[in-house]
Design an enzyme around this catalytic site. Structure first.
Site, mmCIF file in Angstrom:
data_model
loop_
_atom_site.group_PDB
_atom_site.id
_atom_site.type_symbol
_atom_site.label_atom_id
_atom_site.label_comp_id
_atom_site.label_asym_id
_atom_site.label_seq_id
_atom_site.Cartn_x
_atom_site.Cartn_y
_atom_site.Cartn_z
ATOM 1 N N ASP A 30 1.054 -1.139 -0.090
ATOM 2 C CA ASP A 30 -0.324 -0.233 -0.075
ATOM 3 C C ASP A 30 0.610 1.390 0.218
ATOM 4 O OD1 ASP A 30 -3.584 0.569 0.570
ATOM 5 O OD2 ASP A 30 -2.142 2.271 1.063
ATOM 6 N N THR A 85 -12.459 1.126 -5.716
ATOM 7 C CA THR A 85 -13.261 2.107 -7.028
ATOM 8 C C THR A 85 -13.668 2.622 -6.912
ATOM 9 O OG1 THR A 85 -14.423 0.138 -7.408
ATOM 10 C CG2 THR A 85 -12.129 0.162 -8.283
ATOM 11 N N THR A 121 -13.959 -4.292 -7.526
ATOM 12 C CA THR A 121 -14.890 -4.549 -8.377
ATOM 13 C C THR A 121 -15.106 -2.863 -9.544
ATOM 14 O OG1 THR A 121 -16.385 -4.673 -6.197
ATOM 15 C CG2 THR A 121 -17.668 -3.241 -8.523
ATOM 16 N N GLU A 152 -19.209 -6.512 4.876
ATOM 17 C CA GLU A 152 -18.115 -5.680 6.162
ATOM 18 C C GLU A 152 -19.002 -6.466 7.247
ATOM 19 O OE1 GLU A 152 -17.526 -1.476 6.292
ATOM 20 O OE2 GLU A 152 -17.285 -1.707 3.632
ATOM 21 N N LYS A 209 -19.891 -9.162 -10.410
ATOM 22 C CA LYS A 209 -20.105 -8.410 -9.191
ATOM 23 C C LYS A 209 -21.461 -7.430 -8.747
ATOM 24 C CE LYS A 209 -18.932 -6.488 -5.476
ATOM 25 N NZ LYS A 209 -18.175 -6.787 -4.745
ATOM 26 N N CYS A 265 -19.848 0.115 -0.880
ATOM 27 C CA CYS A 265 -20.875 -0.971 -2.660
ATOM 28 C C CYS A 265 -22.020 -0.634 -3.112
ATOM 29 C CB CYS A 265 -20.123 -2.041 -1.626
ATOM 30 S SG CYS A 265 -19.067 -2.745 -1.093
ATOM 31 N N LYS A 268 -22.888 3.375 -4.645
ATOM 32 C CA LYS A 268 -21.749 3.705 -5.666
ATOM 33 C C LYS A 268 -21.659 2.446 -6.794
ATOM 34 C CE LYS A 268 -17.175 0.940 -4.767
ATOM 35 N NZ LYS A 268 -16.853 0.393 -5.873
ATOM 36 N N ARG A 335 -19.664 5.808 5.207
ATOM 37 C CA ARG A 335 -19.159 5.748 3.927
ATOM 38 C C ARG A 335 -20.909 5.713 3.765
ATOM 39 N NH1 ARG A 335 -15.365 2.385 0.802
ATOM 40 N NH2 ARG A 335 -15.423 0.931 2.613
HETATM 41 C C1 UDX Z 1 -22.474 -4.945 0.099
HETATM 42 C C2 UDX Z 1 -23.106 -7.461 -0.602
HETATM 43 O O1 UDX Z 1 -23.572 -7.258 0.660
HETATM 44 C C3 UDX Z 1 -21.120 -7.695 -0.561
HETATM 45 O O2 UDX Z 1 -21.521 -9.183 -0.912
HETATM 46 C C4 UDX Z 1 -20.300 -7.082 -1.313
HETATM 47 O O3 UDX Z 1 -19.675 -7.167 -1.593
HETATM 48 C C5 UDX Z 1 -20.242 -5.280 -0.577
HETATM 49 O O4 UDX Z 1 -21.916 -4.800 -0.932
HETATM 50 P P1 UDX Z 1 -21.193 -4.437 2.622
HETATM 51 O O5 UDX Z 1 -21.657 -3.074 2.160
HETATM 52 O O6 UDX Z 1 -21.308 -4.581 3.414
HETATM 53 O O7 UDX Z 1 -21.751 -5.965 1.343
HETATM 54 O O8 UDX Z 1 -23.414 -4.481 3.081
HETATM 55 P P2 UDX Z 1 -24.440 -5.500 3.474
HETATM 56 O O9 UDX Z 1 -25.101 -6.132 4.647
HETATM 57 O O10 UDX Z 1 -25.066 -5.579 1.616
HETATM 58 O O11 UDX Z 1 -25.407 -4.300 3.491
HETATM 59 C C6 UDX Z 1 -25.761 -3.217 2.534
HETATM 60 C C7 UDX Z 1 -26.291 -2.124 3.038
HETATM 61 O O12 UDX Z 1 -28.237 -2.223 3.204
HETATM 62 C C8 UDX Z 1 -26.686 -1.708 4.753
HETATM 63 O O13 UDX Z 1 -26.714 -0.197 4.830
HETATM 64 C C9 UDX Z 1 -27.732 -1.823 5.548
HETATM 65 O O14 UDX Z 1 -28.172 -1.613 6.545
HETATM 66 C C10 UDX Z 1 -28.998 -2.219 4.614
HETATM 67 N N1 UDX Z 1 -29.960 -3.453 4.854
HETATM 68 C C11 UDX Z 1 -29.404 -4.627 4.197
HETATM 69 C C12 UDX Z 1 -30.838 -3.010 4.605
HETATM 70 O O15 UDX Z 1 -31.294 -1.772 4.181
HETATM 71 N N2 UDX Z 1 -32.515 -4.058 4.424
HETATM 72 C C13 UDX Z 1 -31.829 -5.258 4.174
HETATM 73 O O16 UDX Z 1 -32.063 -6.434 3.869
HETATM 74 C C14 UDX Z 1 -30.121 -5.347 3.682
#
Ligand code: UDX
Length: 438
Positions: A30, A85, A121, A152, A209, A265, A268, A335
């Site tokens: 890094d 990204t 991604t 996460e 993805k 994720c 964006k 974020r």
């Molecule tokens: C996501 C994808 O799940 C993962 O596979 C990818 O690699 C990266 O993006 P992440 O951003 O860690 O992962 O969070 P995720 O658990 O998907 O939740 C995303 C957002 O959706 C959160 O703000 C969560 O609170 C919200 N969410 C999730 C809802 O509002 N309702 C739901 O039923 C599920």
């Protein structure tokens, strides 16, 4: 396998430690010296359950180290691009600056046996252009795309026990065979336990993805759109989600209505996907994602309006407690966090906002100095005219409404995640509101 990860952010650091934990020799690269120094000392640059343990064990094994010196990469075979990204500052598309920089920094140090793997991604078409970039830079290293799907809060588990592994292989058969050989060795423990392996070309792997994340975002906005209709009719969105989720073609996951999705994720990725479709001349194909984004943004503003009404029409001079700032529990990532958006909006309109988050307090303090921070829910809620629950941490889900009522000025709760029991809170004397539930 001797592996470098280029980029030691969320994805790269977890990947580096996890791959070392299954026996590979890993070098994390890094440009940020402070981050690298911290990682070499076993300090995680972010909150992620279980990560520091894997990191400590991997460092102790001697199979993992971190460096800012890219020339160290010369002794390694598989180079995995794990840089971010983000959304462009002045557009909806993905900013590929870091991906290009990663390839350019590796180029002078790629050995004859090196293979470059992409995990970031990226917009469809990026892998093909990076292969050209390698060739133009004088390297014959095969390039494959190998997207990650980690969440996460579950990053280590998702890396070590993925639902599926995807290889996007180059067209050239010899390059494809070499890339596959390296990938198969890297993922041998996962493949041994029959983790599904899906193989396609570059474009397919890139699209897997963004399609997955777009589908998840769509599911969330779908149920949030239904919640809007529930609010107009007195129906209960959580009962609807339960009922439709029992159909195994639909499934119960990602149907939790509330203030919507945030994070580094989903927001964006759907925007970058739409932007890329526009460039490819198929804008209409993804028109629905614009609506997915709109529904998502509308829910945040809806909560700001609910709060204003709850406070009698004006925020001025009112004290509002905000429970949660991270975009989801078990993370300190703010974020695109809907919780932080709502807290900032309400503060900007004149309320005294006190935020508390079990992991993100420091980050909020650094990024939004106008928001007051409290140690816990009780300190935040002291004398509050309104309490908002915006990130569903276990600590908040388990709050005792009777005890919390003792400290607030007015017992009014808006539950932006639909996680509290309405009856229990009303019985304790609270005015309780949630989203899409009576
Ligand atoms: C996501 C994808 O799940 C993962 O596979 C990818 O690699 C990266 O993006 P992440 O951003 O860690 O992962 O969070 P995720 O658990 O998907 O939740 C995303 C957002 O959706 C959160 O703000 C969560 O609170 C919200 N969410 C999730 C809802 O509002 N309702 C739901 O039923 C599920």
């Amino acid at each position: 396998m001797r592996i470098t990860t280029v980029g030691c952010g969320y994805l790269g650091a977890v990947y580096a430690a996890s791959m070392a934990s299954i026996g590979h020799e890993v070098l994390g690269l890094d440009v940020d010296q402070r981050k690298i120094d911290g990682l070499n000392e076993g300090i995680a640059p972010f909150h992620e359950p279980g990560f520091e343990k894997v990191l400590a064990e991997a460092l102790a094994s001697g199979r993992l180290r971190f460096s800012t010196d890219y020339s160290d990469a010369a002794d390694y075979t598989a180079h995995v691009i794990c840089v971010g990204t983000p959304q462009q500052i002045d557009g909806a598309g993905a900013d590929l600056t870091y991906v290009h920089a990663a390839v350019d920094s590796l180029l002078p140090h790629l050995s004859d046996t090196a293979v470059v793997l992409g995990r970031s991604t990226v917009p469809v078409g990026t892998a093909a252009s990076l292969r050209e970039r390698l060739r133009a830079g004088g390297s014959d290293a095969p390039l494959a795309w190998n997207p990650e799907f980690l969440r996460e809060g579950f990053a280590v588990k998702d890396t070590l026990h993925p639902d599926r592994i995807v290889y996007g292989l180059p067209e050239d058969p010899a390059e494809a065979a070499r890339a596959r050989e390296v990938l198969d060795e890297m993922y041998a423990p996962m493949l041994e336990v029959e983790t599904p392996l899906v193989i396609g070309n570059y474009a397919t792997a890139e699209l897997v993805k963004v399609s997955a994340n777009s589908f998840l975002a769509t599911k969330i906005s779908f149920i949030n759109a239904v919640a809007e209709v529930c609010e107009a009719t007195g129906a209960d969105v959580s009962v609807i989600a339960e009922a439709i989720g029992l159909d195994d073609r639909i499934g119960p996951k990602f149907l939790r209505a509330g203030i919507g999705f945030g994070g580094g994720c989903l927001p964006k990725d759907i925007r970058a996907f739409m932007a890329r479709a526009g460039e490819l001349g198929v804008t209409e194909a993804l028109g629905f994602l614009r609506e997915v984004d709109h529904v998502n943004n509308r829910r945040r503003d809806h909560v700001v309006n609910m709060a204003r009404k709850a406070l009698g029409g004006s925020f001025t001079g009112k004290r509002v407690a905000v429970l949660g700032a991270a975009f989801k529990p078990d993370s300190d990532d703010t974020r695109q966090s809907p919780a932080l958006y709502i807290a900032s909006k309400i503060s900007g309109r004149g309320a005294d906002v006190v935020v508390t988050d079990p992991a993100a307090n420091e980050r909020v303090h650094a990024e939004r100095p106008n928001l007051a921070i409290a140690e816990d829910a009780f300190a935040a809620a002291k004398d509050a005219d309104l309490v908002l629950l915006l990130t569903e941490w276990t600590q908040f889900k388990e709050l005792d409404p009777v005890a919390l009522k003792e400290v607030v000025g007015t017992a009014h709760m808006i539950d932006g995640r639909n996680v509290l029991d309405p009856q229990q809170w009303r019985d304790a004397g609270w005015t309780y509101q949630s989203l899409g539930r009576p």
